[in-house]
Design an enzyme around this catalytic site. Structure first.
Site, PDB file in Angstrom:
ATOM      1  N   HIS A 198       7.707 -78.369 -33.149  1.00  0.00           N
ATOM      2  CA  HIS A 198       6.472 -79.087 -32.830  1.00  0.00           C
ATOM      3  C   HIS A 198       5.821 -78.595 -31.545  1.00  0.00           C
ATOM      4  O   HIS A 198       4.688 -78.978 -31.227  1.00  0.00           O
ATOM      5  CB  HIS A 198       6.773 -80.585 -32.718  1.00  0.00           C
ATOM      6  CG  HIS A 198       5.646 -81.468 -33.133  1.00  0.00           C
ATOM      7  ND1 HIS A 198       4.394 -80.989 -33.455  1.00  0.00           N
ATOM      8  CD2 HIS A 198       5.559 -82.822 -33.275  1.00  0.00           C
ATOM      9  CE1 HIS A 198       3.603 -81.995 -33.773  1.00  0.00           C
ATOM     10  NE2 HIS A 198       4.284 -83.111 -33.668  1.00  0.00           N
ATOM     11  N   ASP A 226       1.646 -77.802 -35.256  1.00  0.00           N
ATOM     12  CA  ASP A 226       1.144 -79.178 -35.320  1.00  0.00           C
ATOM     13  C   ASP A 226       1.574 -79.833 -36.633  1.00  0.00           C
ATOM     14  O   ASP A 226       1.813 -79.148 -37.640  1.00  0.00           O
ATOM     15  CB  ASP A 226      -0.380 -79.202 -35.214  1.00  0.00           C
ATOM     16  CG  ASP A 226      -0.867 -78.728 -33.851  1.00  0.00           C
ATOM     17  OD1 ASP A 226      -0.099 -78.879 -32.872  1.00  0.00           O
ATOM     18  OD2 ASP A 226      -1.986 -78.193 -33.774  1.00  0.00           O
TER      19      ASP A 226
END
Length: 432
Positions: free
Chosen positions: A403, A407
């Protein structure tokens, strides 16, 4: 006779330290030229060290699991001729392991025993001493019922503790939860059921070799990556029908198709639209290394532990080509014959436990990659088609993404693209 010292070899790629994975000989063994003496492990491969000549093993420089610097003395042989060690009687430098110097039995000196000091006699408790109030086991008089709250009695029943033999510290000898907390379980506390025996064995297993490498890599990935896991169900009915038909009509030289070659081809198509998921993230340099070639690692369980053989350039292979290369590298890994380049260099990974895959998983990313696709087990489930429930072959994909650089939206788009290709498998074969 002379002595020949064999040192830890330079295995290349700038590696300065290796782990001693396994000894194949012991002190006193006679060895032949080219006989394997030991195996050392780097981050990427296991390297066997052969004997340069016939000889007798005099000394071993480390224990299995120790880490050694390249160039350190590994083993000493007694050989015909002068050998390569100047002073034959010279002791080798004391090997050092992670836990300190390795003791050599032949160099151990006798230590004089200190005069034994008589131990003081243990005091005998007085028979009229007050009973301890620490949860000790003391028999109660015949017929006396122990006092305890219902919750304490229930807890004692679950633990198999006889409250009649527990001293209470509460008012009037009431047994409390604290008495059970402090209770030191004596050998006869828990009465085993008929036909059952206690097993008090304890084995210490040293974490070395591949197991330690796996532990280090998993801990590092878990500590440094901020993962997001995305789970989606996929209707595999059409793909399974196609797979069975292709397997029935395949040529003799073609490998049998499993789900994985279809998934690999679907990933290649999805990566073409989102190339940043086929990458390494160098978090120290702050750089994403995006790869043009799709090198898919396949997490495989072997007798030695978890390995990740790599199918290189999946973008240049068709369905049958992916299947053939997958079979080849997986077989090499399970047999322990995989080359270093066959176990490294992946840009994205698949992890699958087949029928043991469970419903959902949270796979750990194969750092420095940024994505891993997890395959869960396939099962027939009722699916609503708009007018009725119909049986369909369903399977979940549990996929994790780094992450820090991927995204959530991009992760979802990627998985949804794979889902659409697997649910309509004809699209996998349509280019453009």
């Amino acid at each position: 006779m002379g002595q020949h010292t064999i040192k830890v070899p330079d295995v290349g790629e700038g590696i300065a330290e290796v782990e001693l994975a396994e000894w194949h000989v012991a002190v006193g063994d006679l060895v032949r030229e080219d006989q394997v003496l030991a195996a050392v492990m780097t981050d990427k491969a296991t390297v066997e060290i052969p004997s340069p000549s016939d000889g007798k093993v005099l000394w071993l420089g480390a224990e299995e699991g120790d880490k050694m610097a390249v160039g350190a003395a590994l083993i000493r042989l007694e050989v015909a001729g002068g050998g390569n060690t100047e002073a034959a009687a010279e002791l080798a430098p004391e090997p050092v392991s992670e836990s300190g110097p390795v003791t050599k039995p032949e160099a151990r000196a006798e230590t004089p025993q200190a005069e034994e000091v008589p131990k003081p006699a243990r005091a005998t408790p007085r028979e009229d001493a007050a009973p301890p109030k620490t949860g000790a086991f003391l028999p109660r008089p015949e017929g006396e019922k122990p006092m305890a709250a219902p919750s304490v009695r229930a807890r004692a029943r679950e633990a198999g503790v006889d409250l009649r033999r527990v001293a209470g510290s509460g008012p009037a000898g009431r047994i409390t939860h604290e008495d059970l907390d402090r209770l030191e379980v004596a050998p006869d506390t828990l009465a085993p059921a008929a036909g059952y025996q206690r097993n008090t064995a304890q084995e210490e297993i040293k974490v070395i070799g591949l197991r330690r490498k796996i532990a280090e890599r998993m801990a590092e990935a878990h500590a440094r990556i901020a993962p997001i896991t995305y789970v989606e169900e996929v209707d595999m009915s059409a793909l399974e029908e196609l797979r069975e038909r292709l397997n029935k009509t395949r040529r003799e030289e073609q490998p049998k198709l499993t789900l994985l070659p279809f998934l690999m081809r679907a990933m290649v198509r999805a990566i073409a639209e989102q190339p940043r998921l086929n990458a390494h993230y160098d978090d120290e340099a702050g750089v994403i290394l995006q790869s043009g070639g799709v090198h898919i690692g396949i997490a495989a369980q072997t007798g030695a532990g978890l390995m990740v053989p790599v199918v290189r350039h999946a973008e240049a292979r068709d369905l049958w080509g992916c299947a053939a290369e997958l079979n080849r590298v997986s077989a090499a890994a399970k047999a322990g014959h995989a080359a270093r380049e066959e176990l490294s260099g992946s840009t994205i990974t698949i992890t699958s436990l087949g029928a043991l895959g469970g419903i959902v998983s949270t796979p750990i990313i194969n750092r420095p990659e940024v994505a891993i696709i997890g395959v869960n087990k396939m099962a027939v489930r009722p699916v609503w088609d708009g007018s009725a429930f119909v049986p369909r072959k369903m399977m979940n994909l549990s996929s994790s993404f780094d992450h820090r650089v991927v995204d959530g939206w991009d992760a979802a788009v990627f998985v949804q693209k794979i889902k659409s290709l697997l649910e309509t498998p004809a699209l996998i074969f349509i280019e453009g």
